[in-house]
Motif scaffolding. Structure first.
Motif, PDB file in Angstrom:
ATOM      1  N   CYS A 112       4.036  -6.097  -1.955  1.00  0.00           N
ATOM      2  CA  CYS A 112       3.747  -4.921  -1.129  1.00  0.00           C
ATOM      3  C   CYS A 112       2.804  -5.226   0.035  1.00  0.00           C
ATOM      4  CB  CYS A 112       3.119  -3.819  -1.988  1.00  0.00           C
ATOM      5  SG  CYS A 112       4.213  -3.172  -3.271  1.00  0.00           S
ATOM      6  N   ASP A 113       2.402  -6.469   0.202  1.00  0.00           N
ATOM      7  CA  ASP A 113       1.319  -6.839   1.104  1.00  0.00           C
ATOM      8  C   ASP A 113       1.506  -6.455   2.573  1.00  0.00           C
ATOM      9  OD1 ASP A 113      -0.889  -7.965   2.306  1.00  0.00           O
ATOM     10  OD2 ASP A 113      -0.204 -10.019   2.113  1.00  0.00           O
ATOM     11  N   PRO A 114       2.592  -6.778   3.250  1.00  0.00           N
ATOM     12  CA  PRO A 114       2.631  -6.611   4.709  1.00  0.00           C
ATOM     13  C   PRO A 114       2.320  -5.195   5.175  1.00  0.00           C
ATOM     14  CG  PRO A 114       4.525  -7.868   3.949  1.00  0.00           C
ATOM     15  CD  PRO A 114       3.864  -7.312   2.723  1.00  0.00           C
ATOM     16  N   GLY A 115       1.330  -5.056   6.038  1.00  0.00           N
ATOM     17  CA  GLY A 115       1.062  -3.790   6.717  1.00  0.00           C
ATOM     18  C   GLY A 115       0.129  -2.823   6.028  1.00  0.00           C
ATOM     19  N   ILE A 116      -0.461  -3.175   4.910  1.00  0.00           N
ATOM     20  CA  ILE A 116      -1.329  -2.245   4.184  1.00  0.00           C
ATOM     21  C   ILE A 116      -2.607  -1.975   4.983  1.00  0.00           C
ATOM     22  CG2 ILE A 116      -2.763  -1.920   2.128  1.00  0.00           C
ATOM     23  CD1 ILE A 116      -0.743  -3.615   0.592  1.00  0.00           C
ATOM     24  N   GLU A 137       4.728 -16.311  -4.774  1.00  0.00           N
ATOM     25  CA  GLU A 137       5.584 -16.771  -3.682  1.00  0.00           C
ATOM     26  C   GLU A 137       6.630 -15.722  -3.321  1.00  0.00           C
ATOM     27  OE1 GLU A 137       7.266 -20.453  -4.958  1.00  0.00           O
ATOM     28  OE2 GLU A 137       5.363 -21.563  -4.801  1.00  0.00           O
ATOM     29  N   LYS A 138       7.357 -15.237  -4.349  1.00  0.00           N
ATOM     30  CA  LYS A 138       8.333 -14.175  -4.177  1.00  0.00           C
ATOM     31  C   LYS A 138       8.545 -13.517  -5.532  1.00  0.00           C
ATOM     32  CE  LYS A 138      12.119 -17.519  -4.589  1.00  0.00           C
ATOM     33  NZ  LYS A 138      13.333 -18.063  -3.953  1.00  0.00           N
ATOM     34  N   VAL A 139       9.140 -12.344  -5.523  1.00  0.00           N
ATOM     35  CA  VAL A 139       9.207 -11.573  -6.768  1.00  0.00           C
ATOM     36  C   VAL A 139       9.949 -12.317  -7.869  1.00  0.00           C
ATOM     37  CG1 VAL A 139       8.976  -9.304  -5.694  1.00  0.00           C
ATOM     38  CG2 VAL A 139      11.246 -10.302  -5.940  1.00  0.00           C
ATOM     39  N   ASN A 176       4.312 -13.720 -10.845  1.00  0.00           N
ATOM     40  CA  ASN A 176       2.945 -13.509 -10.345  1.00  0.00           C
ATOM     41  C   ASN A 176       2.884 -12.403  -9.292  1.00  0.00           C
ATOM     42  OD1 ASN A 176       1.848 -15.831 -11.874  1.00  0.00           O
ATOM     43  ND2 ASN A 176       3.025 -17.040 -10.403  1.00  0.00           N
ATOM     44  N   ASP A 177       3.744 -11.405  -9.458  1.00  0.00           N
ATOM     45  CA  ASP A 177       3.847 -10.318  -8.483  1.00  0.00           C
ATOM     46  C   ASP A 177       2.785  -9.262  -8.780  1.00  0.00           C
ATOM     47  OD1 ASP A 177       4.730  -8.715  -6.449  1.00  0.00           O
ATOM     48  OD2 ASP A 177       6.523  -8.001  -7.498  1.00  0.00           O
ATOM     49  N   ILE A 178       1.560  -9.600  -8.433  1.00  0.00           N
ATOM     50  CA  ILE A 178       0.430  -8.720  -8.741  1.00  0.00           C
ATOM     51  C   ILE A 178      -0.645  -8.884  -7.665  1.00  0.00           C
ATOM     52  CG2 ILE A 178      -0.700 -10.442 -10.237  1.00  0.00           C
ATOM     53  CD1 ILE A 178      -1.456  -8.065 -12.109  1.00  0.00           C
ATOM     54  N   MET A 179      -1.317  -7.795  -7.336  1.00  0.00           N
ATOM     55  CA  MET A 179      -2.282  -7.813  -6.242  1.00  0.00           C
ATOM     56  C   MET A 179      -3.342  -6.733  -6.476  1.00  0.00           C
ATOM     57  SD  MET A 179      -1.446  -7.570  -2.161  1.00  0.00           S
ATOM     58  CE  MET A 179      -0.487  -6.048  -2.302  1.00  0.00           C
ATOM     59  N   LEU A 180      -4.559  -7.041  -6.106  1.00  0.00           N
ATOM     60  CA  LEU A 180      -5.668  -6.091  -6.173  1.00  0.00           C
ATOM     61  C   LEU A 180      -6.117  -5.716  -4.770  1.00  0.00           C
ATOM     62  CD1 LEU A 180      -7.681  -7.619  -9.131  1.00  0.00           C
ATOM     63  CD2 LEU A 180      -6.966  -5.222  -8.997  1.00  0.00           C
ATOM     64  N   LEU A 181      -6.379  -4.434  -4.569  1.00  0.00           N
ATOM     65  CA  LEU A 181      -6.861  -3.919  -3.298  1.00  0.00           C
ATOM     66  C   LEU A 181      -8.255  -3.355  -3.495  1.00  0.00           C
ATOM     67  CD1 LEU A 181      -3.655  -1.922  -2.259  1.00  0.00           C
ATOM     68  CD2 LEU A 181      -4.209  -4.307  -1.700  1.00  0.00           C
ATOM     69  N   THR A 202      -9.383  -8.532   4.487  1.00  0.00           N
ATOM     70  CA  THR A 202     -10.097  -9.490   3.636  1.00  0.00           C
ATOM     71  C   THR A 202     -10.279  -8.985   2.212  1.00  0.00           C
ATOM     72  OG1 THR A 202     -12.184  -8.585   4.475  1.00  0.00           O
ATOM     73  CG2 THR A 202     -11.334 -10.582   5.544  1.00  0.00           C
ATOM     74  N   ASP A 203      -9.953  -7.711   1.977  1.00  0.00           N
ATOM     75  CA  ASP A 203     -10.093  -7.129   0.633  1.00  0.00           C
ATOM     76  C   ASP A 203      -8.755  -6.957  -0.065  1.00  0.00           C
ATOM     77  OD1 ASP A 203     -12.860  -6.997   0.673  1.00  0.00           O
ATOM     78  OD2 ASP A 203     -12.878  -5.052   1.678  1.00  0.00           O
ATOM     79  N   ILE A 204      -7.731  -7.639   0.452  1.00  0.00           N
ATOM     80  CA  ILE A 204      -6.422  -7.672  -0.190  1.00  0.00           C
ATOM     81  C   ILE A 204      -6.332  -8.968  -0.977  1.00  0.00           C
ATOM     82  CG2 ILE A 204      -3.931  -7.777   0.192  1.00  0.00           C
ATOM     83  CD1 ILE A 204      -4.352  -6.096   2.711  1.00  0.00           C
ATOM     84  N   HIS A 205      -6.304  -8.857  -2.301  1.00  0.00           N
ATOM     85  CA  HIS A 205      -6.350 -10.027  -3.186  1.00  0.00           C
ATOM     86  C   HIS A 205      -5.000 -10.211  -3.873  1.00  0.00           C
ATOM     87  CE1 HIS A 205     -10.761 -10.249  -2.788  1.00  0.00           C
ATOM     88  NE2 HIS A 205     -10.713  -8.918  -2.813  1.00  0.00           N
ATOM     89  N   LYS A 206      -4.144 -10.977  -3.223  1.00  0.00           N
ATOM     90  CA  LYS A 206      -2.845 -11.303  -3.793  1.00  0.00           C
ATOM     91  C   LYS A 206      -3.018 -12.476  -4.767  1.00  0.00           C
ATOM     92  CE  LYS A 206       0.349 -11.450  -0.737  1.00  0.00           C
ATOM     93  NZ  LYS A 206       1.288 -11.911   0.324  1.00  0.00           N
TER      94      LYS A 206
END
Length: 251
Positions: A67-71, A104-106, A110-115, A95-99
């Motif tokens: 979901c990263d691009p454009g947040i 690499e891809k779904v 490892n498809d997980i991220m902290l905001l 800088t607070d988007i922690h992928k």
């Protein structure tokens, strides 16, 4: 054919066509207004919904890495994305988007991220956190998935949060269906049922027994009619050390 029979047949075919679309998330219902207070809409600078997410601490939302691009911000405290105001929006710095560092891809996992939110939110009657699991889960658990995603294949995202009940599918059976799956995933919904998630629900939680055990990751080529394979979620229990590391480094 008698005109009345023609009329009835036409409307029967129309009904079946609508049912085949999976027209009610898929085959779900509107989430009750005072439920799922941890749900977050992850959005871009234009205020468009990109993905779901869920609040796990007053200053952190968990979502999917793809979901990263454009947040630019998240929306909390409302089920209706038409009623968003500045009080609902909490900004997020790049800088607070922690992928997850291994993402690499779904389809490789490892498809997980902290905001990390720009400020801590107040927990109240509109906003709450959801606990994470402490261990793996039971295949018999009854679960739910929710989101603002499309309610049919190639449909648009919706404004009102929807929720649907899904059942956990044995991972061995799920792997046979898919042929191959990344490590650390959970299968639920989809195969053998007409219920599950669709485009725009990514990043939302799979909730079982009041805990967020999974993160919506992917389905089969964006097909929300579920012809043959299960929906796939990131297994949160396998990433607890990583989550703790990010949270502890950001106090």
């Amino acid at each position: 054919m008698h005109p009345l029979h023609t009329f009835l047949l036409f409307h029967l075919l129309m009904y079946l066509g609508r049912s085949a679309d999976g027209s009610e998330i898929i085959n779900g219902e509107l989430a009750p207004e005072n439920s799922m207070l941890y749900m977050a809409s992850v959005q871009n600078s234009k205020g468009h919904h990109l993905c779901g997410g869920f609040l796990i601490r007053e200053d952190f939302v968990l979502t999917a890495a793809h979901c990263d691009p454009g947040i630019t911000h998240v929306v909390l405290g409302t089920h209706d994305l038409k009623s968003v105001n500045d009080d609902n929006k909490i900004s997020i710095k790049d800088t607070d988007i922690h992928k997850h560092e291994s993402y690499e891809k779904v389809t490789t996992g490892n498809d997980i991220m902290l905001l990390k939110l720009s400020k801590k939110v107040s927990l109240n009657g509109r906003v709450q956190t959801i606990p994470l699991p402490t261990t793996g889960m039971n295949n018999q658990d009854a679960c739910q998935v929710a989101g603002w995603g499309a309610i049919k294949t190639d449909g648009r995202a919706v404004d009102d949060l929807r929720v649907v009940d899904v059942s956990i599918i044995n991972l061995d059976d799920c792997t046979k269906e898919w042929g191959r799956l990344p490590a650390n995933v959970i299968c639920a919904g989809g195969y053998g049922t007409d219920k599950g998630f669709c485009r725009g629900d990514s990043g939302g939680p799979l909730v079982c027994n009041g805990k967020a055990v999974g993160v919506v990751s992917f389905n089969y080529k964006g097909n929300c009619n579920y012809p043959n394979v299960s929906n796939v979620y990131t297994d949160v229990s396998m990433y607890l050390p990583w989550i703790d590391d990010v949270l502890n480094c950001s106090k």
